[in-house]
Design an enzyme around this catalytic site. Structure first.
Site, PDB file in Angstrom:
ATOM      1  N   ALA A 195       0.822  -1.217   0.000  1.00 12.23           N
ATOM      2  CA  ALA A 195       0.000   0.000   0.000  1.00 12.23           C
ATOM      3  C   ALA A 195       0.856   1.267   0.000  1.00 12.23           C
ATOM      4  O   ALA A 195       1.894   1.286   0.660  1.00 12.23           O
ATOM      5  CB  ALA A 195      -0.902  -0.002   1.230  1.00 12.23           C
ATOM      6  N   PRO A 196       0.470   2.301  -0.739  1.00 11.90           N
ATOM      7  CA  PRO A 196      -0.766   2.466  -1.517  1.00 11.90           C
ATOM      8  C   PRO A 196      -0.736   1.874  -2.935  1.00 11.90           C
ATOM      9  O   PRO A 196      -1.649   2.139  -3.708  1.00 11.90           O
ATOM     10  CB  PRO A 196      -0.924   3.990  -1.563  1.00 11.90           C
ATOM     11  CG  PRO A 196       0.480   4.509  -1.523  1.00 11.90           C
ATOM     12  CD  PRO A 196       1.271   3.545  -0.692  1.00 11.90           C
ATOM     13  N   GLY A 197       0.288   1.126  -3.269  1.00 13.50           N
ATOM     14  CA  GLY A 197       0.214   0.364  -4.522  1.00 13.50           C
ATOM     15  C   GLY A 197       1.015   0.919  -5.684  1.00 13.50           C
ATOM     16  O   GLY A 197       0.911   0.402  -6.798  1.00 13.50           O
TER      17      GLY A 197
ATOM     18  N   LYS B 178       4.131   0.718  -6.488  1.00 18.61           N
ATOM     19  CA  LYS B 178       5.080  -0.217  -7.120  1.00 18.61           C
ATOM     20  C   LYS B 178       4.337  -1.424  -7.695  1.00 18.61           C
ATOM     21  O   LYS B 178       4.765  -1.986  -8.701  1.00 18.61           O
ATOM     22  CB  LYS B 178       6.150  -0.629  -6.115  1.00 18.61           C
ATOM     23  CG  LYS B 178       6.937   0.582  -5.614  1.00 18.61           C
ATOM     24  CD  LYS B 178       8.038   0.231  -4.679  1.00 18.61           C
ATOM     25  CE  LYS B 178       8.688   1.480  -4.103  1.00 18.61           C
ATOM     26  NZ  LYS B 178       7.865   2.149  -3.076  1.00 18.61           N
TER      27      LYS B 178
ATOM     28  N   ASP C 113      -0.911  -6.102   2.372  1.00 19.50           N
ATOM     29  CA  ASP C 113      -0.493  -5.038   3.291  1.00 19.50           C
ATOM     30  C   ASP C 113      -1.198  -5.264   4.628  1.00 19.50           C
ATOM     31  O   ASP C 113      -2.315  -5.801   4.678  1.00 19.50           O
ATOM     32  CB  ASP C 113      -0.825  -3.640   2.753  1.00 19.50           C
ATOM     33  CG  ASP C 113       0.047  -2.562   3.396  1.00 19.50           C
ATOM     34  OD1 ASP C 113       1.063  -2.164   2.790  1.00 19.50           O
ATOM     35  OD2 ASP C 113      -0.271  -2.136   4.531  1.00 19.50           O
TER      36      ASP C 113
ATOM     37  N   ASP D 233      -0.384  -9.878   7.298  1.00 22.82           N
ATOM     38  CA  ASP D 233       0.899  -9.507   7.893  1.00 22.82           C
ATOM     39  C   ASP D 233       2.005 -10.254   7.144  1.00 22.82           C
ATOM     40  O   ASP D 233       2.020 -11.490   7.126  1.00 22.82           O
ATOM     41  CB  ASP D 233       0.857  -9.909   9.380  1.00 22.82           C
ATOM     42  CG  ASP D 233       2.129  -9.527  10.117  1.00 22.82           C
ATOM     43  OD1 ASP D 233       3.176  -9.342   9.458  1.00 22.82           O
ATOM     44  OD2 ASP D 233       2.078  -9.431  11.358  1.00 22.82           O
TER      45      ASP D 233
ATOM     46  N   CYS E  40      12.740   3.253   1.999  1.00 22.16           N
ATOM     47  CA  CYS E  40      13.011   4.667   1.716  1.00 22.16           C
ATOM     48  C   CYS E  40      13.778   5.236   2.910  1.00 22.16           C
ATOM     49  O   CYS E  40      13.492   6.325   3.379  1.00 22.16           O
ATOM     50  CB  CYS E  40      11.735   5.443   1.403  1.00 22.16           C
ATOM     51  SG  CYS E  40      10.483   5.354   2.676  1.00 22.16           S
TER      52      CYS E  40
HETATM   53  C1  LIG Z   1       6.977   1.825   2.329  1.00 22.84           C
HETATM   54  S1  LIG Z   1       5.297   1.477   2.512  1.00 22.84           S
HETATM   55  C2  LIG Z   1       4.935   0.630   1.014  1.00 22.84           C
HETATM   56  C3  LIG Z   1       4.775   1.513  -0.188  1.00 22.84           C
HETATM   57  C4  LIG Z   1       4.269   0.752  -1.397  1.00 22.84           C
HETATM   58  N1  LIG Z   1       5.104  -0.368  -1.717  1.00 22.84           N
HETATM   59  C5  LIG Z   1       4.160   1.638  -2.637  1.00 22.84           C
HETATM   60  O1  LIG Z   1       5.082   1.705  -3.433  1.00 22.84           O
HETATM   61  O2  LIG Z   1       3.112   2.279  -2.815  1.00 22.84           O
HETATM   62  C6  LIG Z   1       5.335   0.178   3.672  1.00 22.84           C
HETATM   63  C7  LIG Z   1       4.016  -0.520   3.850  1.00 22.84           C
HETATM   64  O3  LIG Z   1       4.234  -1.622   4.737  1.00 22.84           O
HETATM   65  C8  LIG Z   1       3.028  -1.853   5.414  1.00 22.84           C
HETATM   66  N2  LIG Z   1       3.334  -2.742   6.551  1.00 22.84           N
HETATM   67  C9  LIG Z   1       3.847  -2.434   7.759  1.00 22.84           C
HETATM   68  N3  LIG Z   1       4.017  -3.562   8.485  1.00 22.84           N
HETATM   69  C10 LIG Z   1       3.607  -4.591   7.713  1.00 22.84           C
HETATM   70  C11 LIG Z   1       3.523  -5.994   7.894  1.00 22.84           C
HETATM   71  N4  LIG Z   1       3.908  -6.562   9.034  1.00 22.84           N
HETATM   72  N5  LIG Z   1       3.027  -6.732   6.898  1.00 22.84           N
HETATM   73  C12 LIG Z   1       2.617  -6.171   5.724  1.00 22.84           C
HETATM   74  N6  LIG Z   1       2.672  -4.847   5.500  1.00 22.84           N
HETATM   75  C13 LIG Z   1       3.164  -4.082   6.474  1.00 22.84           C
HETATM   76  C14 LIG Z   1       2.536  -0.471   5.767  1.00 22.84           C
HETATM   77  O4  LIG Z   1       1.136  -0.487   6.009  1.00 22.84           O
HETATM   78  C15 LIG Z   1       2.911   0.303   4.503  1.00 22.84           C
HETATM   79  O5  LIG Z   1       1.816   0.379   3.633  1.00 22.84           O
END
Ligand SMILES: C[S@@+](CC[C@H](N)C(=O)[O-])C[C@H]1O[C@@H](n2cnc3c(N)ncnc32)[C@H](O)[C@@H]1O
Length: 432
Positions: free
Chosen positions: A254-256, A258, A276, A302, A374
Site C-alpha cells: 500500500a498504496p500500490g 510499485k 499489506d 501480515d 526509503c
Molecule cells: C513503504 S510502505 C509501502 C509503499 C508501497 N510499496 C508503494 O510503493 O506504494 C510500507 C508498507 O508496509 C506496510 N506494513 C507495515 N508492516 C507490515 C507488515 N507486518 N506486513 C505487511 N505490510 C506491512 C505499511 O502499512 C505500509 O503500507
C-alpha cells in the site's frame, strides 16, 4: 478560516500530538481556495523544516513559553516568524494576518501579545539570525539522534549535505504508463498542455516536472496514462524485472505505486498478489489498480506471518518494500524527523528482519527477492542485508550498480541524488 490559524492548529497536532502531516493537512485543505491551499502547505512544511530555529527565536523573545491551551498560539507565532524570514509576503500583511489568527483561535485577548512579539522580532531579526547561524543544531534543523546517526554513517561533510537536501522542496516526478505511451510521446503531450518536463537518464518511464502541478492538469491522469511517483521509487519495478507467466508478491504494497508499475511493465504475469497489514491503506491499492485498469489479488495480511494468507503457490519474485524510518523522504515529509524517535530504529530493523525471513520461505528456488526501503540508515539497509546473507546460505546478492559489487551490498541512493528521494535496494536470489 484564517490560514495562519489553521497552520498553527495543524502544527500543534503534528509536533505535540505526534500526528502525521499526511493525515492532518489534506482534510484541512479541502474547503480552501487553491491559493489558500498552497499557502497552508507552504506554512506547515516551512515551519516543520525550520522548527528548532523558530523555537529559538521564540525563546529569545518571550519570557515564558505558551503551554497547554495556549500552545496553538506558540505555533501561530512560529508561523509569523516563518513568513517574515522565508516568504515574500510583505511584513505588514504577515504580521496583520498572523495577529488576526489569534481571534480565529478564540484567544482574541492575546492579539496584542502576538503583535508585540512579531514586531520585536522584526527589530531584532538580524542579530537573532546571526546567533542562530552559530549553532549547528539551528542550521541543520534535524533532531540530534538523527544528526549522530547520519554523521556516523556518512561522515560530517556528507551528513551536512544530506540534511541540507532534506530541507529543500522535492520535485514532482511522473511515471508514464508504458501500456499507453512512450515517455517521449507523453512528454510531447505535457508540452502541449504547457507543462515543461525533464526526462531521467536512469529511468525509462520517469519525467520530472519543472513546476509541481495539480494531478488533474496532467493529460490523461484519470484515464491512467500517468501517475505521480518519485524516480527512486520507480526503480523498484525495473529492478524486480517481472516476466510473463510469473507469480509475483508485493508484500508491503500500500498504496500500490510499485504494484501497478510492475504490472504496467509486464501485464502478462500469471498473478500479482498485493498484501499489506493496513486495511485502510489497502483501499488505495485497489483505487490505483482501478484507475489504471489493472488486476491484482489484494489481501489484508501480515507479511511476517504469511501462513495466515499465503495461497499455497511459491512466488517467482517478491518485492519487499519494508516499513522503515522513511529517513530518505524527509524532503517530502518534513514531519518525519520530529515524529520518529531513535529507539524506533531497532524495532523497525527487527520487523524488517522478521518479514524478510518469513517471505524467503515462500520464494521459489531460483526466485528473486527485491528488498527496498526509503531509508538512508545502514542498519535498515546494507547491514540488514549483510546479516540476512550471513544467516541464509541459500541467498546471494545480485549487483544493481557498479558500486554494488564490493562487500557493501545493495544500492543506497541519497536524497536529491539525481533529484531522487533517498532509497535503498538489494536484489537477492535463492539458490536452485
Ligand atoms: C513503504 S510502505 C509501502 C509503499 C508501497 N510499496 C508503494 O510503493 O506504494 C510500507 C508498507 O508496509 C506496510 N506494513 C507495515 N508492516 C507490515 C507488515 N507486518 N506486513 C505487511 N505490510 C506491512 C505499511 O502499512 C505500509 O503500507
Amino acid at each position: 478560516m484564517n490560514v495562519r490559524a489553521l497552520a498553527a492548529k495543524i502544527l500543534n497536532q503534528v509536533v505535540e500530538q505526534g500526528k502525521s502531516l499526511a493525515n492532518v493537512l489534506p482534510p484541512a485543505q479541502q474547503d480552501l481556495s487553491p491559493k489558500d491551499k498552497a499557502l497552508l502547505q507552504v506554512l506547515c512544511y516551512g515551519v516543520l523544516r525550520t522548527l528548532p530555529r523558530l523555537d529559538f527565536f521564540c525563546r529569545s523573545l518571550m519570557e515564558k513559553a505558551l503551554k497547554g491551551k495556549q500552545r496553538d498560539l506558540h505555533f501561530l507565532i512560529l508561523v509569523g516568524f516563518y513568513q517574515l524570514l522565508y516568504t515574500r509576503i510583505p511584513s505588514h500583511a504577515a504580521v496583520g494576518e498572523t495577529v488576526s489568527g489569534a481571534k480565529a483561535l478564540k484567544k482574541p485577548a492575546l492579539k496584542g501579545m502576538i503583535n508585540g512579539v512579531l514586531r520585536n522580532f522584526l527589530r531584532e531579526q538580524q542579530s537573532l539570525v546571526e546567533k542562530a547561524d552559530q549553532q549547528p543544531a539551528l542550521i541543520y534543523c534535524h533532531p540530534s539522534w538523527l544528526v549522530k546517526r547520519l554523521q556516523g554513517a556518512y561522515g560530517d561533510h556528507l551528513a551536512a549535505e544530506i540534511m541540507h537536501n532534506n530541507n529543500q522542496q522535492a520535485p514532482m516526478w511522473l511515471r508514464v504508463n508504458a501500456l499507453h505511451h512512450s515517455r517521449d510521446q507523453y512528454q510531447a503531450l505535457l508540452n502541449d498542455a504547457g507543462l515543461n518536463s525533464f526526462s531521467s537518464e536512469f529511468n525509462d518511464n520517469a519525467l520530472r516536472l519543472e513546476k509541481p502541478t495539480d494531478v488533474y492538469k496532467l493529460p490523461g491522469f484519470e484515464a491512467g496514462w500517468v501517475s505521480v511517483q518519485d524516480a527512486a521509487a520507480q526503480l523498484a519495478a525495473h529492478y524486480l524485472g517481472a516476466q510473463a507467466g510469473e507469480v509475483i508478491l508485493d508484500a508491503c504494497s500500500a498504496p500500490g505505486g510499485k504494484t501497478v508499475h510492475a504490472l504496467e511493465l509486464q501485464p502478462n504475469i500469471k498473478q500479482m498478489v498485493a498484501v499489506d497489514a493496513d486495511a485502510k491503506r489497502l483501499i488505495r491499492v485497489q483505487e490505483n489498480l482501478d484507475r489504471l485498469n489493472l488486476k491484482a489479488t489484494v489481501i489484508h495480511g501480515d507479511a511476517s506471518k504469511p501462513e495466515s494468507w499465503w495461497q499455497g503457490e511459491l512466488f517467482d519474485r517478491i518485492l519487499c518494500d519494508a516499513p522503515c524510518s522513511a529517513t530518505g523522504v524527509i524532503r517530502r515529509h518534513p514531519d518525519i524527523r520530529w515524529l520518529r524517535r531513535d529507539n524506533d530504529i531497532a524495532a523497525l530493523v527487527a520487523l524488517q528482519q522478521a518479514i524478510l525471513t518469513a517471505l524467503w520461505d515462500k520464494l521459489k528456488p531460483g526466485g528473486i527477492m527485491l528488498y527496498a526501503t526509503c531509508s538512508i540508515l545502514p542498519d535498515e539497509n546494507e547491514l540488514q542485508i549483510q546479516h540476512f546473507l550471513e544467516s541464509h546460505k541459500d541467498a546471494s546478492s545480485i549487483a544493481l550498480s557498479r558500486q554494488d559489487n564490493g562487500p557493501r551490498k545493495g544500492r543506497q541512493i541519497l536524497p536529491n541524488e539525481d533529484a531522487m528521494d533517498g532509497f535503498y535496494y538489494a536484489k537477492l536470489q535463492k539458490s536452485l
